[in-house]
Scaffold this motif. Structure first.
Motif, short mmCIF file in Angstrom:
data_model
loop_
_atom_site.label_atom_id
_atom_site.label_comp_id
_atom_site.label_asym_id
_atom_site.label_seq_id
_atom_site.Cartn_x
_atom_site.Cartn_y
_atom_site.Cartn_z
N THR A 32 0.77 -1.42 -0.43
CA THR A 32 -0.40 -0.14 -0.21
C THR A 32 1.11 1.57 -0.36
O THR A 32 2.30 1.17 0.45
CB THR A 32 -0.94 -0.16 0.88
N GLU A 33 0.39 2.36 -0.43
CA GLU A 33 1.36 3.59 -0.13
C GLU A 33 2.03 3.79 1.53
O GLU A 33 2.67 4.72 1.39
CB GLU A 33 0.16 4.61 -0.58
N ASP A 34 1.44 3.39 2.17
CA ASP A 34 1.56 4.17 3.12
C ASP A 34 2.82 2.34 3.76
O ASP A 34 3.21 2.88 4.95
CB ASP A 34 0.79 4.17 4.81
N GLY A 35 3.05 1.31 3.12
CA GLY A 35 3.96 1.10 3.34
C GLY A 35 3.52 -0.96 3.33
O GLY A 35 4.47 -1.34 4.16
N THR A 36 2.51 -1.01 3.94
CA THR A 36 1.19 -2.46 4.47
C THR A 36 1.91 -3.19 3.66
O THR A 36 1.48 -3.31 2.47
CB THR A 36 0.19 -1.67 5.17
N LEU A 37 2.40 -4.48 3.83
CA LEU A 37 2.06 -6.12 3.17
C LEU A 37 1.03 -6.60 3.18
O LEU A 37 0.84 -6.92 4.10
CB LEU A 37 3.47 -6.22 3.28
N VAL A 57 -6.32 -12.59 -4.90
CA VAL A 57 -6.02 -13.18 -2.78
C VAL A 57 -5.76 -11.55 -1.87
O VAL A 57 -6.12 -11.24 -1.00
CB VAL A 57 -6.19 -13.88 -2.84
N ALA A 58 -4.58 -11.11 -2.65
CA ALA A 58 -3.87 -10.61 -1.70
C ALA A 58 -5.29 -8.90 -2.28
O ALA A 58 -4.94 -8.17 -1.05
CB ALA A 58 -2.66 -9.89 -3.16
N ILE A 59 -5.26 -8.28 -3.23
CA ILE A 59 -5.79 -6.91 -2.95
C ILE A 59 -7.37 -7.11 -2.61
O ILE A 59 -7.78 -6.32 -1.50
CB ILE A 59 -6.74 -7.41 -4.58
N GLU A 65 -9.48 -5.23 4.92
CA GLU A 65 -8.79 -4.35 5.81
C GLU A 65 -8.44 -2.84 5.90
O GLU A 65 -8.28 -2.44 6.38
CB GLU A 65 -7.48 -5.02 5.78
N GLY A 66 -9.53 -2.20 4.65
CA GLY A 66 -10.05 -1.18 4.57
C GLY A 66 -8.40 -0.77 4.18
O GLY A 66 -8.66 1.22 3.76
N TYR A 67 -8.10 -1.06 3.32
CA TYR A 67 -6.45 -0.12 2.58
C TYR A 67 -6.90 -0.18 1.35
O TYR A 67 -7.76 -1.33 0.88
CB TYR A 67 -5.41 -1.31 2.36
N THR A 68 -6.87 1.40 -0.09
CA THR A 68 -7.07 1.08 -1.27
C THR A 68 -6.33 2.13 -1.37
O THR A 68 -6.94 2.55 -2.86
CB THR A 68 -8.33 2.04 -1.22
N ASN A 69 -5.33 2.28 -1.01
CA ASN A 69 -4.69 3.10 -2.01
C ASN A 69 -3.11 2.38 -2.46
O ASN A 69 -2.33 2.20 -1.21
CB ASN A 69 -3.92 4.48 -0.99
N PHE A 70 -2.85 1.95 -3.05
CA PHE A 70 -1.89 1.11 -3.57
C PHE A 70 -0.52 1.13 -4.18
O PHE A 70 -1.06 2.17 -5.37
CB PHE A 70 -2.17 -0.15 -4.33
N LYS A 71 0.47 0.93 -4.19
CA LYS A 71 1.58 1.23 -5.15
C LYS A 71 2.64 0.58 -5.71
O LYS A 71 2.48 0.83 -6.72
CB LYS A 71 3.16 1.15 -3.54
N GLU A 72 2.38 -0.63 -4.89
CA GLU A 72 2.96 -1.98 -6.03
C GLU A 72 2.57 -3.10 -6.37
O GLU A 72 2.35 -3.42 -4.95
CB GLU A 72 4.42 -2.08 -6.86
N LEU A 73 2.89 -4.22 -6.91
CA LEU A 73 2.10 -5.35 -7.10
C LEU A 73 3.65 -6.29 -7.26
O LEU A 73 4.49 -5.97 -8.62
CB LEU A 73 1.05 -5.75 -7.61
N ALA A 74 3.45 -7.28 -7.30
CA ALA A 74 4.56 -8.32 -7.85
C ALA A 74 3.74 -10.03 -8.03
O ALA A 74 3.09 -10.15 -6.77
CB ALA A 74 6.32 -8.55 -6.71
N VAL A 75 4.03 -10.70 -8.59
CA VAL A 75 3.30 -11.57 -9.08
C VAL A 75 4.72 -12.62 -9.23
O VAL A 75 5.69 -12.73 -10.18
CB VAL A 75 2.20 -11.74 -10.38
N VAL A 76 4.53 -14.49 -9.14
CA VAL A 76 6.05 -14.90 -8.97
C VAL A 76 4.90 -16.08 -9.22
O VAL A 76 4.28 -16.72 -8.56
CB VAL A 76 6.83 -15.01 -8.07
N ALA A 77 5.59 -16.95 -10.81
CA ALA A 77 5.23 -18.39 -10.83
C ALA A 77 6.52 -19.55 -11.39
O ALA A 77 7.03 -18.44 -12.10
CB ALA A 77 3.70 -18.38 -11.48
#
Length: 135
Positions: A32-37, A57-59, A65-77
């Motif tokens: 999230t923008e505030d650094g929450t993972l 699932v992550a979103i 949990e009330g978070y709506t401002n996102f900074k970045e996402l990583a996806v791995v397979a």
């Protein structure tokens, strides 16, 4: 959080994926923008359409949990190329991610590719498409 750390978080949560049918575990890590993972892994179901991808699932965890401002996402397979999000995930991402949100796609071989939300889903359908000209 650095890109590499975010990808590592996605790799770790990938190990908790529930994939008895496809045998294709995927992990995602969202900041999230505030650094929450928030992390997510794919969770399958015998009724395939109700399966939920790691990205969603992550979103959904973050939104719940009330978070709506996102900074970045990583996806791995475990793929030959950095794993791209599916169309359903891209649509959900476009609902919550601003156009310049970074999306890091990766595989287990250390390859990665970073794109923005706008690059990964150009000309996306959104809330503005649900309004009428007379409103």
């Amino acid at each position: 959080m650095k890109k590499e750390e975010l990808i590592q978080q996605a790799k770790e949560v990938r190990q908790r994926a529930y994939t008895p049918y496809s045998k294709f575990p995927v992990g995602a890590a969202l900041v999230t923008e505030d650094g929450t993972l928030f992390t997510g892994c794919n969770i399958e179901n015998a009724a395939y359409p109700v399966t939920c991808c790691a990205e969603r699932v992550a979103i959904f965890k973050a939104i719940s949990e009330g978070y709506t401002n996102f900074k970045e996402l990583a996806v791995v397979a475990d793929t030959k190329r950095p794993v791209p999000p599916c169309g359903s995930c891209r649509q959900v991402m476009s609902e919550f991610f601003p156009p310049q949100t970074k999306i890091h796609t990766s595989n287990l071989y250390g390859e990665s590719r970073t794109m923005t939300m706008e690059e990964i889903l150009p000309f996306s359908f959104g809330a503005m498409d649900l309004t009428h000209e007379d409103e």
